[in-house]
Design a protein around this motif. Structure first.
Motif, mmCIF file in Angstrom:
data_model
loop_
_atom_site.group_PDB
_atom_site.id
_atom_site.type_symbol
_atom_site.label_atom_id
_atom_site.label_comp_id
_atom_site.label_asym_id
_atom_site.label_seq_id
_atom_site.Cartn_x
_atom_site.Cartn_y
_atom_site.Cartn_z
ATOM 1 N N HIS A 40 -7.135 16.273 8.119
ATOM 2 C CA HIS A 40 -6.728 15.663 6.851
ATOM 3 C C HIS A 40 -6.599 14.153 7.018
ATOM 4 N N ARG A 41 -7.039 13.423 5.993
ATOM 5 C CA ARG A 41 -7.055 11.961 6.090
ATOM 6 C C ARG A 41 -5.683 11.330 6.300
ATOM 7 N N HIS A 42 -4.642 11.999 5.872
ATOM 8 C CA HIS A 42 -3.315 11.404 6.073
ATOM 9 C C HIS A 42 -2.951 11.302 7.553
ATOM 10 N N LEU A 43 -3.739 11.967 8.411
ATOM 11 C CA LEU A 43 -3.493 11.822 9.843
ATOM 12 C C LEU A 43 -3.713 10.390 10.303
ATOM 13 N N GLY A 44 -4.590 9.672 9.616
ATOM 14 C CA GLY A 44 -4.773 8.265 9.955
ATOM 15 C C GLY A 44 -3.451 7.516 9.873
ATOM 16 N N GLU A 45 -2.670 7.838 8.861
ATOM 17 C CA GLU A 45 -1.362 7.183 8.718
ATOM 18 C C GLU A 45 -0.374 7.631 9.787
ATOM 19 N N PHE A 46 -0.375 8.929 10.051
ATOM 20 C CA PHE A 46 0.524 9.402 11.117
ATOM 21 C C PHE A 46 0.189 8.720 12.436
ATOM 22 N N ASP A 47 -1.093 8.713 12.774
ATOM 23 C CA ASP A 47 -1.494 8.112 14.043
ATOM 24 C C ASP A 47 -1.060 6.649 14.113
ATOM 25 N N GLN A 48 -1.348 5.913 13.047
ATOM 26 C CA GLN A 48 -1.022 4.484 13.018
ATOM 27 C C GLN A 48 0.482 4.254 13.171
ATOM 28 N N GLU A 49 1.235 4.962 12.383
ATOM 29 C CA GLU A 49 2.670 4.674 12.335
ATOM 30 C C GLU A 49 3.413 5.233 13.547
ATOM 31 N N PHE A 50 3.115 6.450 13.928
ATOM 32 C CA PHE A 50 3.845 7.038 15.059
ATOM 33 C C PHE A 50 3.503 6.330 16.361
ATOM 34 N N ALA B 223 0.849 -1.193 0.000
ATOM 35 C CA ALA B 223 0.000 0.000 0.000
ATOM 36 C C ALA B 223 0.881 1.237 0.000
ATOM 37 N N GLY B 224 0.878 1.955 -1.122
ATOM 38 C CA GLY B 224 1.641 3.194 -1.189
ATOM 39 C C GLY B 224 1.128 4.188 -0.155
ATOM 40 N N THR B 225 2.026 4.988 0.375
ATOM 41 C CA THR B 225 1.641 5.918 1.436
ATOM 42 C C THR B 225 1.036 7.189 0.850
ATOM 43 N N GLY B 226 0.378 7.950 1.688
ATOM 44 C CA GLY B 226 -0.017 9.288 1.274
ATOM 45 C C GLY B 226 1.230 10.134 1.054
ATOM 46 N N CYS B 227 1.145 11.116 0.149
ATOM 47 C CA CYS B 227 2.350 11.915 -0.131
ATOM 48 C C CYS B 227 2.695 12.805 1.059
ATOM 49 N N ASN B 228 1.691 13.386 1.710
ATOM 50 C CA ASN B 228 1.956 14.146 2.923
ATOM 51 C C ASN B 228 2.445 13.214 4.036
ATOM 52 N N ALA B 229 1.820 12.043 4.084
ATOM 53 C CA ALA B 229 2.190 11.085 5.130
ATOM 54 C C ALA B 229 3.649 10.665 4.988
ATOM 55 N N ALA B 230 4.085 10.444 3.748
ATOM 56 C CA ALA B 230 5.488 10.088 3.537
ATOM 57 C C ALA B 230 6.397 11.216 4.018
ATOM 58 N N THR B 231 6.075 12.434 3.616
ATOM 59 C CA THR B 231 6.941 13.563 3.961
ATOM 60 C C THR B 231 7.067 13.718 5.470
ATOM 61 N N GLY B 232 5.943 13.667 6.148
ATOM 62 C CA GLY B 232 5.964 13.817 7.605
ATOM 63 C C GLY B 232 6.720 12.692 8.286
ATOM 64 N N GLN B 233 6.582 11.501 7.765
ATOM 65 C CA GLN B 233 7.284 10.377 8.394
ATOM 66 C C GLN B 233 8.794 10.458 8.191
ATOM 67 N N PHE B 234 9.211 10.896 7.010
ATOM 68 C CA PHE B 234 10.665 11.059 6.836
ATOM 69 C C PHE B 234 11.218 12.071 7.837
ATOM 70 N N ALA B 235 10.392 13.047 8.221
ATOM 71 C CA ALA B 235 10.838 14.082 9.159
ATOM 72 C C ALA B 235 10.750 13.645 10.612
#
Lengths: 342, 342, 342, 342
Positions: A209-219, A145-157
């Motif tokens: 923003h929906r990409h927060l779902g990814e941040f929440d999950q991963e962080f 599952a490819g990540t959200g583009c914002n989600a990728a950027t935030g995670q790299f940071a």
């Protein structure tokens, strides 16, 4: 020996970007291009910038013989993607670029996307596609599952900092500046040149923003406890590029050292000298990520920046990087082009 | 076995573009990067978008050991270039990107550039670098003179027509729309974002642009008699791309057929279907040229369009294409990347 | 004593531009704002840049009491406009910004727009709204037809020359560079920021643009014989501004003198010094037109430039200028704001 | 009866913007335009967009007879401005647009600007020019110091909240997005169109931007104790507009109510409905400020947005607003033009 791939959703920006990248890949051949509404058309008519390539005629998904396909890229809208993937052969390798398989918990998916998931079996086996952090899982995955583009950027940071425990987990602010191609080829008034150029504004206020779902999950997964960042995206009058400006509490020198260590071997991640600001100008059209760190005058506070191209590293480049792993190719194949500047 | 090349003038846009392109070339290695005023600096500091590459430290020309160099790209300002090249080893293969060796007649050079030529010997042996029309001469040349970016665009739109005798030679109008990178990295008020974005204007009014020297030389040579086109360039708020809109008198269908025949085997030139307008969007960052032809409602008149990227096909891409010929490499090596869209 | 006006089509760009201009007019009050699909909404929600103004709620046309209206601006799409105007009170003063009443000959209308005209009576009484050339007719008109924005630009560049007989009528080329707001708020892929910014292309190839109907009508009328110009518009990545580059045969000094004489008393037309190129940067957001003339190196040929803001002088500013005449106001009232630069 | 004003520094952007605004003012006449290096030139040649105006020829400061001047605008670079103002008549009303008189404490001035102040007497009498908060002092002032454009934006977003005590003073983050005209007409590589368009980056990392001197001075004064915000500006590819995204800790509903109360009577400040994001698109070319407030999903945290045009409300519009007060004119005279959109 070339691998045969199909791209579903070839008439959108991420589909076109995949074709651009794969055209430089030594061992991948595009065998089928799916685009339901434009079936029968040539890519030269849909995307004239690709007219120099010999590409298959666009077709419907039903017309594709998946038995000849080694890997399928799904660059379809979310909701559509899960329906399509549920019906693809269960042994077909798939890299999905939509939002449909990013969240592991179906309840979280439903919370952020508003509908029950229609492909729970596939969701269960999907691997989250942030290559640098899920490399081994991706290598052996069937569905990534490819990540959200914002989600990728935030995670790299942020991921290395959360892993290393060098920042306060309750005080993370992500101010994101996003290029318009992240919204896709959608016909909306605010995406018109006349409305967008020469100005900017925030959207998805209040961390919605929906990409927060990814941040929440991963962080939260990394931290071993709930982490809720604040995240405000802004729409900017450029076509490619995301810049994350991240405000954190922690020692800036430690933070910089943490990045240097975490990304030392990464072919696509450049950690800039301490105190240097990355620019989206310097990653346009490429698969690179530039990371910067600065100390604030207020002691114990730091600013972390990450810049990448949303269509490349944030989407189609990441997808090809993952496909390379899944197909046993060199991870960087087709992806080492330099950024386009100016 | 890799060829070693030097790039003089590495801190300008065409120098950076050469590095971008060569970074994808299988058989060329950059051995020296000359940049007088920035000698001692790293490219990562001059052009951060190239920081992922392992490149030599910038140096002065004097510091370069040309005995180890197979070919030298000169991306220097005009006037400077002729002085430098006059002092380079006389057996060194050179691709010059400046205006200094484009005009064969020293009087014409002085007329357009305002100074007597300082390297007449080298000027005498220089081959005009419009690859598609001087391929065999370039292959055996020691010194190749890259064309002007506007000059290249206009010639792609007109040379086959003049050769074939299908247009009126006394009624040729070239209305050119030019991106700002064609002006280089010069610090001028009208090139500032605040002054250039959101508007446009003509410049070099009355057919006074220096690239007319090239048009006059080449078109007259083909026609076997003097040809003087009208040429008005316009500065537009984009970074890359030239569009030539050419108004000619002749039969549009014949014109289209003439292009189709002339460019049938060309790897970088795409003749669009009759009546189709090319766009600079579709060639950005690539070495491709798109050609379009339309009939006017006034019988016997036609409009011819040519679009290319001034930094790539109009300058550094052309230079690498020529270098490939001079080095015995495949002409397209390092140059088949797809355009960047959006 | 203020005049009460209504604006129909208030949710489009020309409607909003009318409101912007009228907000600075000393003697005009906006009494009604029609917008069928957005009836019931506030302008602050449709166009937040107007939120500081006290404006009527948007309503349907049926809800407007035209007996209280001194003049009605129709900023509706063509075809719609003729249907609406056919049903408005026959003594209501109207300035129409659509294409519906520009062409006097119904056959010409049908040829260019593809449908029979549905308001022939009103068409018969309409006055062509190019203020500087129809001032007295406009002053006494009931219905004024605003010109096309390209048509206005081209006529400012050519009418005095045709009147004075100083150019060859069979050799006129209009190369037009047009901002995107001329296409209105239409949701089309090629108007998206991601597709339009950073590039450009011609459209309506071969002199097929509808504004040619206006050129044919007006130029032939002045000349007393048919005149058919060649006209190629180009879509550029800016929001406001049209630049006409006009290639003519005639003496450039005579041409410049002709303009100087013709426009000497005009409050909105600036003839630049001989050999100077006007820029759309210098008219943005204003009602001014800048005219430039240059001689070509080919004797007997000249280039004429005209620059204006398509939404202001090319549309809503022209409309207000005409309304001023029709209402007995000073012609320049509300229109003397300086251009916005940078 | 018109007031006579002089503008020193008329060849820069803020000088030109003053002329644009004053051209619409009913009671102010421009009597002198100072521009040392361009003395003797006409404004039509320096800024062609102003060519329709009758303006004095540019002159040196020495040539101006200040006895005939009611008020002088100084739009000079900092350091230069203090030297000039020290030598102007001591009873001349002055609005200074530079940074020279913004900081009351000479030590703070020296800390942020690196040199000792050269006009301490004048510094002592200067009034800080943020109109909405220093209205009465400005009305009776002789010398008013225009604020920094970023400083104005941040203060509109924060002053009422600090005054009302509704936010945590130790946790204020200002993420600022700034248009390029804020850097003036400076010839720097990063301000070139080719380098700036299509991308963005932060600068002045770690809260080192000079406008922090103003934030520190003003916020600490209001709070009655030191307040140190974090402030990171970003350079964006647009010509006009600043957006402040402010992350604060406090109750969002209280914050919104605080703004509504504080700005209720302000003619230029619009508080948007709760949860609405302002856009720089909607204030371009105007003197308006749009304020937005949103609650974050993390309880007790809010995001506050302020958008304005840096050249108008952030600089020359503010200056004219202050001059109006100093001259006894209506505060809004010449300033009620609507924003330019699109």
């Amino acid at each position: 020996m070339a691998h045969n791939v199909a791209i579903l959703g070839a008439s959108g920006y991420t589909g076109a970007e995949l074709i651009r990248l794969i055209s430089q890949h030594p061992n991948i051949e595009i065998t089928a291009l799916g685009a339901e509404r434009k079936a029968g058309m040539q890519m030269a008519d849909v995307f004239p910038h690709l007219r120099h390539l010999s590409l298959p005629t666009l077709c419907t998904i039903d017309e594709i013989d998946f038995s000849q396909i080694d890997l399928c890229f799904c660059a379809l809208p979310h909701k559509t993607s899960q329906q399509v993937i549920a019906n693809l052969p269960s042994d077909l390798k798939i890299v999905d670029l939509s939002a449909d398989f990013r969240l592991r918990d179906p309840a979280e998916y439903e919370k952020w996307y508003g509908n029950a998931h229609a492909a729970l079996a596939q969701q269960g086996e999907a691997v989250y596609g942030l290559t640098e952090f899920y490399r081994s899982e991706i290598t052996s995955a069937r569905l990534v599952a490819g990540t959200g583009c914002n989600a990728a950027t935030g995670q790299f940071a942020l991921r290395p900092l959360i892993s290393a425990g060098v920042i306060d987990l309750d005080e993370i602010i992500l101010d994101m500046k996003c290029a318009v191609s992240g919204a896709g080829r959608a016909l909306k008034e605010n995406l018109l040149h006349a409305e967008l150029s020469e100005g900017y504004n925030a959207y998805a206020l209040g961390s919605t923003h929906r990409h927060l779902g990814e941040f929440d999950q991963e962080f939260s997964l990394i931290a071993g406890r709930p982490v809720k960042v604040q995240f405000t995206p802004h729409l900017l009058p450029v076509n490619r590029g995301i810049l994350a400006t991240t405000y954190v509490k922690g020692d800036a020198v430690d933070i910089h050292a943490t990045f240097a260590a975490a990304y030392r071997e990464e072919p696509f991640i450049e950690v800039l000298p301490f105190g240097t600001a990355p620019s989206t100008h310097d990653v346009r059209g490429s698969n690179f990520v530039h990371i910067g760190v600065a100390a604030d005058r207020v002691a114990g506070r730091a600013t972390v920046f990450a810049a990448l191209d949303n269509l490349t590293k944030g989407s189609s480049g990441q997808a090809l990087q993952n496909a390379n792993l899944m197909l046993g190719e060199d991870e960087t194949a087709g992806l080492m082009m330099a950024p386009l500047f100016p």
